[in-house]
Design an enzyme around this catalytic site. Structure first.
Site, short mmCIF file in Angstrom:
data_model
loop_
_atom_site.label_atom_id
_atom_site.label_comp_id
_atom_site.label_asym_id
_atom_site.label_seq_id
_atom_site.Cartn_x
_atom_site.Cartn_y
_atom_site.Cartn_z
N SER A 224 -1.26 -7.13 6.32
CA SER A 224 -0.29 -6.31 6.69
C SER A 224 -0.68 -6.03 8.26
CB SER A 224 -0.40 -4.82 6.03
OG SER A 224 0.87 -4.11 6.22
N ASP A 451 9.10 -8.81 0.85
CA ASP A 451 8.33 -8.10 1.30
C ASP A 451 8.95 -6.80 1.81
OD1 ASP A 451 6.34 -6.53 2.68
OD2 ASP A 451 5.06 -8.08 2.88
N HIS A 481 4.32 -6.56 -1.42
CA HIS A 481 3.61 -6.32 0.06
C HIS A 481 2.38 -7.20 0.10
CE1 HIS A 481 2.71 -4.88 4.06
NE2 HIS A 481 2.12 -4.20 3.63
#
Length: 512
Positions: A224, A451, A481
């Site tokens: 991320s 995602d 995610h």
């Protein structure tokens, strides 16, 4: 996104090309810091501000986690000035004879703690531990690394219950004043570190860690926001890039506004996939509606009702509209959370908002005792130091039609969230990060098609931005995610062979 789903939690901004004003220098002091010896010892239990809980449990085979502090320049432009203590955690390689070096992790946020994150995901990385010391850290401003402090727990309860999609002039004023009060508290309680918690400094910290840990190259796994941090590191130190994996990729070309719009579309897509699954299950689904559009209208109506009148939540706290949106967002991070979302929406429709409120609390870092960790405070501080954008209420409101078009469910909230840094006391440094890394070793870049927080389109843009021959694009077809921690055997095999054996996967590989 750099802010992940926390953009809906009132204060988020999308991190977005400069050096941040903090350039490194080769002084006696920097050489002294690079030569420091870390004093590793047993890890203590995290404090409430760090997320609470117990000290990390031993690993398979009885290996123990070790923790230490590393000194780094507070301001890399003034390397002989004050220092900041950064907290690290380590689990030694289980096969010392085959050890490659250290593998450094960042789990995102920004604001996520590596001290608590790495032990919680330890099982996922046990195979990698055969040849690496697994290492993570709390970036400056996070957790034990002189974590940013803002408002107290009671004030934060009120802050996160606040209407984050104001409907009239009075509500806009309340929203603006709340942002100002929050920023003022952060400045008052966080001291001299606040201007120096940005991503460029965190990348420089990682290079210092590399040197202190005794590695010639940085081997790194970023998830991320950790992909943005890894990209910035590769830009600053391309010759020191070792084996690097970037999973759940932040689009490095996006401005704050573009990133927020992409997130709106991403969460809208994820909600549509959730609703479609509900429709396919027919009467087994608890939510009213025979089509995706009807389920969406049900949720829009529920949120409108909560805007007018909150429902029973947990203890004396009620579930407000903003907290319900946060709870929905938290549930869309992974398909595994869909049953909780379905149950939470059904219960809130019946006047019981406890489950959605608990999900919102999880997103905001609040435990069951009412203590908040510093995740959101650090998230705001890092994003606002990085990002130049400072939207006024009038500018944010003017963007709302585009955001509503992108997402009937989340657009309003993400549009108003553009104001997140509007009252921040420290100026931002870039419009978007520079991740050009010509000459770096191959970097594996993984994007997940479903995602919601870091939409798939950012994967290709990261590959293109890194430069020809650097980024190696991998696609995972799934609803979550981040791909590696989802357990897909194809993704695991690709990443493990690259990190453990140095086998660079074919660009364009698709999993499963």
């Amino acid at each position: 996104m750099a802010s992940a789903a926390t953009a809906v939690a009132v204060l988020s901004a999308v991190a977005g090309c400069s050096d941040g004003g903090d350039a490194g220098g080769g002084t006696d002091r920097t050489r002294e810091l690079a030569a420091q010896t870390l004093e590793w010892s047993a890890c203590r239990a995290p404090s409430n501000e760090e997320g609470g809980g117990t000290a990390p449990s031993p690993l398979p085979g009885g290996a123990r986690w070790e923790c230490a502090f590393m000194d780094a320049p507070l301001d890399y432009a003034k390397p002989d000035g004050d220092t900041i203590e950064l907290a690290l955690i380590r689990a030694r390689a289980s096969d010392p004879a085959g050890r490659i070096g250290s593998l450094l992790f960042n789990f995102g946020g920004p604001g996520g703690s590596g001290i608590t994150g790495l032990p919680s995901f330890a099982k996922e990385y046990e195979h990698l531990r055969t040849r690496y010391d697994l290492v993570s850290f709390d970036p400056r401003g996070v957790g034990r690394s002189e974590g940013v402090e803002c408002e107290d727990d009671r004030a934060l309860d009120a802050f996160y219950a606040l209407d984050a999609s104001p409907d009239d002039a009075r509500e806009r004023e309340t929203y603006t004043n709340a942002l100002k009060d929050y920023a003022t508290a952060c400045e008052k309680n966080s001291g001299a570190a606040l201007p120096h918690v940005g991503t460029t400094n965190a990348a420089r910290d990682m290079d210092l860690m590399r040197e202190v840990l005794g590695d010639d190259e940085l081997h790194y796994f970023g998830i991320s926001y950790g992909t943005e941090l890894g990209g910035v590191y590769a830009h600053l130190f391309p010759e020191r890039v070792g084996r690097v994996v970037l999973d759940a990729v932040v689009d490095p070309t996006a401005t704050a506004e573009q990133g927020a719009l992409a997130q709106a579309r991403g969460f809208q897509l994820a909600f549509g996939n959730f609703a479609e699954d509900c429709v396919k299950r027919g009467e087994a689904c608890k939510l009213p509606g025979r089509t995706v559009a009807e389920i969406q209208e049900f949720v829009i109506d529920l949120l409108a009702r909560l805007d007018e009148k909150p429902v029973t939540g947990l203890g004396e706290r009620e579930l407000t509209q903003s907290q319900a949106v946060n709870g929905i967002v938290q549930s869309l991070y992974s398909q595994e959370y869909w049953p909780y979302l379905e149950q939470g929406l059904d219960e809130a429709d019946g006047g019981q908002g406890g489950l959605l409120l608990a999900l919102s609390d999880s997103l905001n870092g609040r435990d069951q005792s009412g203590n908040y960790n510093n995740l959101q405070a650090a998230n705001a501080a890092i994003n606002c130091v990085d990002d130049k954008a400072r939207f006024t209420a009038e500018q944010a409101e003017a963007k709302l039609p585009e955001f509503r078009k992108a997402s009937p469910l989340f657009g309003e909230f993400l549009g108003w969230a553009l104001m997140g840094c509007s009252q921040w006391p420290v100026p931002g440094t870039w419009n978007h990060p520079d991740v050009r890394a010509e000459g770096a070793a191959p970097i594996v870049v993984i994007g997940t098609t479903g995602d919601p927080a870091t939409p798939y389109a950012g994967t290709r843009r990261m590959v293109e931005s890194l430069g020809k021959g650097v980024g190696v694009e991998i696609t995972y077809k799934g609803e979550r995610h981040g791909a590696y921690n989802g357990g897909d055997p194809c993704v695991r095999d690709v990443v493990n062979r690259y990190l453990l054996e140095g086998k660079v996967p074919a660009a364009g590989t698709v999993c499963p």
